[in-house]
Design an enzyme around this catalytic site. Structure first.
Site, mmCIF file in Angstrom:
data_model
loop_
_atom_site.group_PDB
_atom_site.id
_atom_site.type_symbol
_atom_site.label_atom_id
_atom_site.label_comp_id
_atom_site.label_asym_id
_atom_site.label_seq_id
_atom_site.Cartn_x
_atom_site.Cartn_y
_atom_site.Cartn_z
ATOM 1 C CE1 TYR A 1 -17.054 7.460 0.412
ATOM 2 C CE2 TYR A 1 -15.314 6.067 0.511
ATOM 3 C CZ TYR A 1 -16.342 6.653 -0.366
ATOM 4 O OH TYR A 1 -16.284 6.460 -1.536
ATOM 5 C CG ASP A 2 -12.280 7.484 8.829
ATOM 6 O OD1 ASP A 2 -12.887 6.493 8.737
ATOM 7 O OD2 ASP A 2 -11.123 7.563 9.058
ATOM 8 C CG ASP B 1 -9.164 -4.252 -1.965
ATOM 9 O OD1 ASP B 1 -8.595 -3.473 -2.127
ATOM 10 O OD2 ASP B 1 -10.214 -4.549 -2.201
ATOM 11 C CE LYS C 1 2.471 10.660 1.872
ATOM 12 N NZ LYS C 1 2.984 12.083 1.730
ATOM 13 C CB SER D 1 -1.048 0.121 1.328
ATOM 14 O OG SER D 1 -1.633 1.310 1.497
ATOM 15 C CG ASN D 2 2.781 3.172 -2.547
ATOM 16 O OD1 ASN D 2 3.618 2.872 -1.857
ATOM 17 N ND2 ASN D 2 2.732 2.765 -3.683
ATOM 18 C CE LYS E 1 -6.570 1.312 2.425
ATOM 19 N NZ LYS E 1 -6.946 0.226 1.378
#
Length: 202
Positions: A161-162, A73, A13, A10-11, A15
């Site tokens: 979507y937080d 994912d 940031k 993953s890139n 996550k």
């Protein structure tokens, strides 16, 4: 378990920060290396489910690095929209990672479904780990976080979507939680706890 280094496919940031904090607390003695530090581009996510895309990304990172790899994912599923945005969460409005546009599109899609009852949503996280690129038995775990979709954004923390994800039991949105609160209960926190348990016995 003999791994000392694992590539994180993953890139993103947001996550990466959540993943690193949770993984560091497990004290497994494993260095997590974001794929970007190795010059690895994102995989082509052409699966039709979170599980398929997680495995695709893990295999890609492992193939390009020669190391074991873990991928994440995740996304938001809203049942009244047929579980959209789902696997398209990060690019729901067209441009990958444009949180404001994605949130605006979700609110627009939900306008005709609003009633006196709250709109239910759930964050899903699937983590996949491969020991090598052709691993026939990936470790796959999943976390699910149930909430409600607000009419407008609330809170400044988090990402994606937080700000629209309301937690009635806490009286807060996901974007009002500090990192430790969120990691303790989120979809990613749940999935990571399961992955860490699996790694301890692998």
């Amino acid at each position: 378990m003999s791994w000392q280094k694992i590539v994180l496919a993953s890139n993103n940031k947001g996550k990466l920060a959540e993943f690193q904090a949770l993984f560091d607390g497990a004290n497994l003695g494993i260095d997590i290396i974001p794929q970007g530090e190795l010059g690895i581009d994102d995989a082509v996510e052409d699966g039709l489910s979170f599980i398929e895309n997680a495995i695709i990304k893990a295999r890609h990172a492992s193939k390009m690095s020669g190391l074991p790899a873990i991928s994440d994912d995740s996304g938001l599923c809203v049942p009244v929209l047929g579980n959209l945005p789902g696997i398209y969460s990060a690019r729901f409005a067209g441009e990958h990672g444009n949180d404001a546009a994605n949130n605006a599109k979700l609110l627009s899609k939900l306008e005709s479904y609003r009633t006196d009852e709250p709109v239910v949503g759930k964050f899903i996280c699937v983590l996949a780990m491969v020991r090598h690129a052709d691993d026939p038995l990936p470790i796959v775990v999943q976390g699910e976080w149930l909430g409600e979709i607000l009419n407008s954004p609330v809170g400044e923390q988090g990402f994606g979507y937080d700000p629209l994800f309301w937690l009635p039991e806490l009286g807060k949105s996901s974007a009002e939680l500090d990192k430790s609160e969120k990691n303790a209960i989120s979809h990613r926190g749940q999935a990571l706890a399961r992955l860490i348990d699996a790694l301890k016995t692998a």
